[in-house]
Design a protein around this motif. Structure first.
Motif, PDB file in Angstrom:
ATOM      1  N   PHE A   1       0.715  -1.208  -0.537  1.00 33.36           N
ATOM      2  CA  PHE A   1       0.257   0.234   0.321  1.00 33.36           C
ATOM      3  C   PHE A   1       0.756   1.395   0.010  1.00 33.36           C
ATOM      4  O   PHE A   1       0.667   1.909   0.242  1.00 33.36           O
ATOM      5  CB  PHE A   1      -0.833  -0.653   1.327  1.00 33.36           C
ATOM      6  CG  PHE A   1      -1.967  -0.987   1.146  1.00 33.36           C
ATOM      7  CD1 PHE A   1      -2.452  -1.339   0.352  1.00 33.36           C
ATOM      8  CD2 PHE A   1      -2.470  -1.279   2.907  1.00 33.36           C
ATOM      9  CE1 PHE A   1      -3.568  -2.734   0.077  1.00 33.36           C
ATOM     10  CE2 PHE A   1      -2.975  -2.758   2.341  1.00 33.36           C
ATOM     11  CZ  PHE A   1      -3.582  -2.921   1.021  1.00 33.36           C
ATOM     12  N   ALA A   2       2.198   0.967  -0.282  1.00 30.54           N
ATOM     13  CA  ALA A   2       2.984   2.588  -0.578  1.00 30.54           C
ATOM     14  C   ALA A   2       2.081   3.809  -1.075  1.00 30.54           C
ATOM     15  O   ALA A   2       2.858   4.826  -0.437  1.00 30.54           O
ATOM     16  CB  ALA A   2       4.296   2.003  -0.796  1.00 30.54           C
ATOM     17  N   LEU A   3       1.921   3.056  -2.191  1.00 23.72           N
ATOM     18  CA  LEU A   3       1.022   4.740  -2.778  1.00 23.72           C
ATOM     19  C   LEU A   3       0.208   4.865  -2.709  1.00 23.72           C
ATOM     20  O   LEU A   3      -0.359   6.161  -2.350  1.00 23.72           O
ATOM     21  CB  LEU A   3       0.881   4.622  -4.054  1.00 23.72           C
ATOM     22  CG  LEU A   3       2.341   3.748  -5.237  1.00 23.72           C
ATOM     23  CD1 LEU A   3       1.774   3.267  -6.860  1.00 23.72           C
ATOM     24  CD2 LEU A   3       3.348   4.961  -5.774  1.00 23.72           C
ATOM     25  N   GLY A   4      -0.589   4.088  -1.136  1.00 23.12           N
ATOM     26  CA  GLY A   4      -1.244   4.774  -0.387  1.00 23.12           C
ATOM     27  C   GLY A   4      -3.060   5.331  -1.738  1.00 23.12           C
ATOM     28  O   GLY A   4      -2.808   4.744  -2.537  1.00 23.12           O
ATOM     29  N   ILE A   5      -3.662   6.191  -0.572  1.00 27.17           N
ATOM     30  CA  ILE A   5      -4.727   6.248  -1.625  1.00 27.17           C
ATOM     31  C   ILE A   5      -4.514   7.794  -2.569  1.00 27.17           C
ATOM     32  O   ILE A   5      -5.060   8.922  -3.577  1.00 27.17           O
ATOM     33  CB  ILE A   5      -5.807   6.826  -0.744  1.00 27.17           C
ATOM     34  CG1 ILE A   5      -7.091   6.527  -1.530  1.00 27.17           C
ATOM     35  CG2 ILE A   5      -5.901   8.452  -0.196  1.00 27.17           C
ATOM     36  CD1 ILE A   5      -7.340   5.890  -2.266  1.00 27.17           C
TER      37      ILE A   5
ATOM     38  N   GLY B   1     -11.953   1.527  -0.066  1.00 28.49           N
ATOM     39  CA  GLY B   1     -12.528   3.564   0.448  1.00 28.49           C
ATOM     40  C   GLY B   1     -14.025   3.102  -0.278  1.00 28.49           C
ATOM     41  O   GLY B   1     -15.439   3.768   0.414  1.00 28.49           O
ATOM     42  N   GLU B   2     -14.366   2.916  -1.236  1.00 27.61           N
ATOM     43  CA  GLU B   2     -15.869   3.131  -1.420  1.00 27.61           C
ATOM     44  C   GLU B   2     -16.859   1.967  -0.972  1.00 27.61           C
ATOM     45  O   GLU B   2     -17.402   2.021  -0.775  1.00 27.61           O
ATOM     46  CB  GLU B   2     -15.452   2.054  -2.860  1.00 27.61           C
ATOM     47  CG  GLU B   2     -15.751   3.156  -4.130  1.00 27.61           C
ATOM     48  CD  GLU B   2     -14.865   2.788  -5.454  1.00 27.61           C
ATOM     49  OE1 GLU B   2     -15.159   1.608  -6.207  1.00 27.61           O
ATOM     50  OE2 GLU B   2     -14.548   3.608  -6.432  1.00 27.61           O
ATOM     51  N   GLN B   3     -16.068   0.464  -0.693  1.00 25.40           N
ATOM     52  CA  GLN B   3     -16.832  -0.203   0.175  1.00 25.40           C
ATOM     53  C   GLN B   3     -17.376   0.395   1.555  1.00 25.40           C
ATOM     54  O   GLN B   3     -18.288   0.588   2.701  1.00 25.40           O
ATOM     55  CB  GLN B   3     -15.985  -1.893   0.398  1.00 25.40           C
ATOM     56  CG  GLN B   3     -16.230  -2.013  -0.641  1.00 25.40           C
ATOM     57  CD  GLN B   3     -17.184  -2.979  -0.998  1.00 25.40           C
ATOM     58  OE1 GLN B   3     -18.335  -3.430  -0.682  1.00 25.40           O
ATOM     59  NE2 GLN B   3     -16.947  -2.702  -2.229  1.00 25.40           N
ATOM     60  N   ILE B   4     -16.229   1.339   2.305  1.00 28.35           N
ATOM     61  CA  ILE B   4     -17.067   2.015   3.082  1.00 28.35           C
ATOM     62  C   ILE B   4     -17.939   3.067   3.149  1.00 28.35           C
ATOM     63  O   ILE B   4     -18.920   2.633   3.802  1.00 28.35           O
ATOM     64  CB  ILE B   4     -15.454   2.771   4.157  1.00 28.35           C
ATOM     65  CG1 ILE B   4     -13.754   1.674   4.626  1.00 28.35           C
ATOM     66  CG2 ILE B   4     -15.385   3.637   4.889  1.00 28.35           C
ATOM     67  CD1 ILE B   4     -13.101   2.198   4.788  1.00 28.35           C
ATOM     68  N   THR B   5     -17.594   4.065   2.442  1.00 27.06           N
ATOM     69  CA  THR B   5     -18.755   4.719   2.140  1.00 27.06           C
ATOM     70  C   THR B   5     -20.024   3.861   1.493  1.00 27.06           C
ATOM     71  O   THR B   5     -21.428   4.163   1.741  1.00 27.06           O
ATOM     72  CB  THR B   5     -18.296   5.249  -0.132  1.00 27.06           C
ATOM     73  OG1 THR B   5     -16.973   6.474   0.908  1.00 27.06           O
ATOM     74  CG2 THR B   5     -19.557   6.428   0.312  1.00 27.06           C
ATOM     75  N   GLU B   6     -20.598   2.933   1.277  1.00 27.28           N
ATOM     76  CA  GLU B   6     -20.848   2.557   0.374  1.00 27.28           C
ATOM     77  C   GLU B   6     -21.874   1.102   1.479  1.00 27.28           C
ATOM     78  O   GLU B   6     -23.157   1.580   2.163  1.00 27.28           O
ATOM     79  CB  GLU B   6     -21.352   1.348  -0.315  1.00 27.28           C
ATOM     80  CG  GLU B   6     -22.636   0.217  -1.110  1.00 27.28           C
ATOM     81  CD  GLU B   6     -22.238  -0.327  -2.437  1.00 27.28           C
ATOM     82  OE1 GLU B   6     -23.276  -0.870  -3.439  1.00 27.28           O
ATOM     83  OE2 GLU B   6     -20.784   0.146  -2.442  1.00 27.28           O
TER      84      GLU B   6
ATOM     85  N   ASN C   1     -17.228   8.911   5.213  1.00 30.11           N
ATOM     86  CA  ASN C   1     -16.369   8.742   3.121  1.00 30.11           C
ATOM     87  C   ASN C   1     -14.897   8.123   3.807  1.00 30.11           C
ATOM     88  O   ASN C   1     -14.400   7.818   4.840  1.00 30.11           O
ATOM     89  CB  ASN C   1     -15.939  10.498   2.741  1.00 30.11           C
ATOM     90  CG  ASN C   1     -15.115  10.747   1.858  1.00 30.11           C
ATOM     91  OD1 ASN C   1     -14.259  10.092   1.340  1.00 30.11           O
ATOM     92  ND2 ASN C   1     -16.164  10.688   1.010  1.00 30.11           N
ATOM     93  N   GLY C   2     -15.375   6.979   3.204  1.00 31.47           N
ATOM     94  CA  GLY C   2     -14.293   5.839   2.639  1.00 31.47           C
ATOM     95  C   GLY C   2     -12.678   6.709   2.606  1.00 31.47           C
ATOM     96  O   GLY C   2     -11.797   6.260   2.894  1.00 31.47           O
ATOM     97  N   ILE C   3     -12.720   7.158   1.675  1.00 30.28           N
ATOM     98  CA  ILE C   3     -11.284   7.821   1.081  1.00 30.28           C
ATOM     99  C   ILE C   3     -10.830   8.330   2.761  1.00 30.28           C
ATOM    100  O   ILE C   3      -9.469   8.367   2.548  1.00 30.28           O
ATOM    101  CB  ILE C   3     -11.517   8.347  -0.122  1.00 30.28           C
ATOM    102  CG1 ILE C   3     -11.664   7.547  -1.221  1.00 30.28           C
ATOM    103  CG2 ILE C   3      -9.693   8.928  -0.570  1.00 30.28           C
ATOM    104  CD1 ILE C   3     -10.923   6.151  -1.647  1.00 30.28           C
ATOM    105  N   SER C   4     -11.757   8.934   2.256  1.00 29.24           N
ATOM    106  CA  SER C   4     -11.036  10.211   3.975  1.00 29.24           C
ATOM    107  C   SER C   4     -10.642   9.664   5.068  1.00 29.24           C
ATOM    108  O   SER C   4      -9.835   9.635   5.827  1.00 29.24           O
ATOM    109  CB  SER C   4     -11.931  11.030   4.412  1.00 29.24           C
ATOM    110  OG  SER C   4     -12.598  11.773   2.588  1.00 29.24           O
TER     111      SER C   4
ATOM    112  N   ILE D   1      -7.262  17.561   7.767  1.00 29.95           N
ATOM    113  CA  ILE D   1      -7.768  16.562   7.255  1.00 29.95           C
ATOM    114  C   ILE D   1      -8.652  15.850   8.779  1.00 29.95           C
ATOM    115  O   ILE D   1      -9.719  15.714   9.078  1.00 29.95           O
ATOM    116  CB  ILE D   1      -6.910  15.411   6.950  1.00 29.95           C
ATOM    117  CG1 ILE D   1      -6.210  15.593   5.506  1.00 29.95           C
ATOM    118  CG2 ILE D   1      -7.785  13.904   6.494  1.00 29.95           C
ATOM    119  CD1 ILE D   1      -5.099  15.309   5.124  1.00 29.95           C
ATOM    120  N   VAL D   2      -7.732  15.456   9.676  1.00 35.93           N
ATOM    121  CA  VAL D   2      -7.951  14.729  11.210  1.00 35.93           C
ATOM    122  C   VAL D   2      -9.641  15.392  11.888  1.00 35.93           C
ATOM    123  O   VAL D   2     -10.149  14.679  12.164  1.00 35.93           O
ATOM    124  CB  VAL D   2      -7.507  14.151  12.082  1.00 35.93           C
ATOM    125  CG1 VAL D   2      -7.660  13.814  13.379  1.00 35.93           C
ATOM    126  CG2 VAL D   2      -5.586  13.553  11.577  1.00 35.93           C
TER     127      VAL D   2
END
Length: 438
Positions: free
Chosen positions: A74-78, A173-178, A183-186, A402-403
């Motif tokens: 996951f080095a590139l992250g989001i 992230g999309e699964q968390i949002t749905e 917000n999943g990405i955040s 952000i936090v």
């Protein structure tokens, strides 16, 4: 009260399920952060990153939750997803096809989301290849090679691994949002930043135990931190409400309209995009200097180190520029004025049409300046605390924005679920509820 509010979460089956799903998916993300890419000398990489603080690599590491420093899957992250989203938003203004899609409702948004996913994969491939090439030329301060077996085999594996990791994070992230809450990405970025708090607390206790930092200073810092967080919460929810009146209209035998409402203009319309862009630009010379061992480049990079007067002035200037630039892209006063006129709305004392758009633009420019100054103060705070007060950790800046922002949004969504089912939120009935930023 807050305690009863948390108890109410688990009294609502659907909300309980969403919270558990969210926590479970975030746990999956945190486990993946510790899965390394094959062919890397982890000891040499760790020693290299110890010297890379304050560069663009350090910024990437913050958004990846420490995955970049370990060079995990996951080095590139989001970040590729965020970059693709920003690029699509910028292109929406310049490309007529994308502009039409943005106005086509749900179907148009789905199409833009699909383009964003394609852009994320493309950017991940490019960044992954660049990282693999860069790693092969990098050595630790002791001279040890970071890549054990360089070559096209390592490059191919690295590109595939990092691209797949970013695509998986995007899916999480999309699964968390749905299926979850917030917000999943955040929340993924939020989790990556929060996980660093234990190390900061441990370092503080270590300095207190060795006598390098007094308990009195620690107490003052805690009070100061609480005050800064309160200011951010206040500012992130700050709005300038322009009164709007809708004229009465008779349709058939019924009369419609006539109500009064308001147009909310946020103090910080651009969110955290300006400091992210500004940080990337300011850290670029230091990043190049870490690869190019030329005296001129090294001296130029040193003059732009965080804490120096030149760095802070340029940093604040870039933040203010991007605040205006991004606000101009995301909010169009002409479109707002036309929509108000179309539906019979007007601002009292202001003529509909161009006069209305000019008035909205004037108000927006004023509050954007206030928002830009507020963001600049928060973003230069870490440099002041570290250079003047010798604080052993970063407090403030983009990470804190952000936090706090993500926490406000998530609490707002949880409260909406509670109140819609006649449960009290985190605060007592009759009190002030926490409002989201959007």
């Amino acid at each position: 009260m807050v305690g009863s509010g948390f108890q109410n979460i688990f009294k609502i089956p659907e909300l309980k399920k969403r919270v558990i799903v969210t926590l479970g998916l975030i746990l999956v993300y945190r486990i993946g952060v510790h899965v390394p890419v094959p062919g890397i000398d982890s000891v040499a990489l760790a020693s290299f990153f110890a010297k890379a603080k304050g560069t663009l690599l350090g910024l990437f590491d913050m958004f990846s939750g420490g995955a970049f420093e370990k060079l995990s899957v996951f080095a590139l992250g989001i970040m590729p997803y965020i970059s693709a989203s920003i690029i699509l938003q910028l292109l929406t203004v310049a490309v007529p096809h994308l502009e039409r899609l943005s106005k086509e409702g749900e179907q148009g948004r789905k199409k833009i989301t699909q383009y964003t996913r394609y852009g994320t994969v493309l950017l991940s491939i490019i960044q992954g290849f660049g990282i693999s090439i860069g790693l092969e030329s990098m050595t630790s301060p002791g001279g040890a090679a970071i890549v054990i077996f360089p070559g096209w085999g390592f490059r191919l594996i690295t590109v595939i691994t990092l691209t797949a990791g970013t695509a998986f994070i995007m899916w999480l992230g999309e699964q968390i949002t749905e299926r979850g809450i917030g917000n999943g990405i955040s929340l993924i970025i939020f989790a990556g930043i929060i996980c660093r708090m234990p190390n900061a607390i441990a370092n503080t206790f270590k300095l207190v135990s060795t006598g390098e930092m007094s308990i009195f200073l620690v107490i003052l810092l805690l009070i100061f931190m609480v005050a800064v967080v309160a200011v951010i919460i206040f500012a992130e929810q700050g709005q300038r409400r322009i009164p709007v009146q809708y004229a009465k209209r008779i349709i058939g035998r019924k009369m419609y309209g006539g109500q009064s409402t308001h147009l909310p203009l946020k103090l910080n319309t651009s969110g955290v995009i300006p400091p992210i862009f500004a940080s990337s630009i300011m850290m670029f010379p230091a990043t190049i200097a870490s690869f190019i061992k030329i005296d001129t480049m090294q001296n130029f990079a040193k003059s732009l180190t965080p804490g120096s007067l030149i760095y802070e002035i340029l940093f604040v200037g870039l933040i203010i520029f991007f605040c205006y630039f991004y606000t101009a892209i995301t909010f169009n006063p002409v479109d707002v004025a036309e929509n108000m006129k179309k539906h019979g709305g007007y601002i009292p004392g202001i003529r509909p049409g161009k006069r209305t758009s000019d008035y909205i633009d004037k108000v927006l420019n004023r509050i954007t300046l206030g928002g830009a100054i507020y963001i600049s103060c928060i973003c230069v705070l870490p440099s002041i605390l570290i250079s003047k007060l010798k604080v052993p950790f970063y407090f403030g800046g983009t990470a804190l924005l952000i936090v706090v922002g993500v926490a406000i949004d998530t609490i707002s969504q949880i409260e909406s679920h509670m109140i819609s089912r006649n449960y009290e939120g985190f605060l007592k009935k009759g009190g002030t509820r926490v409002k989201g930023r959007f």
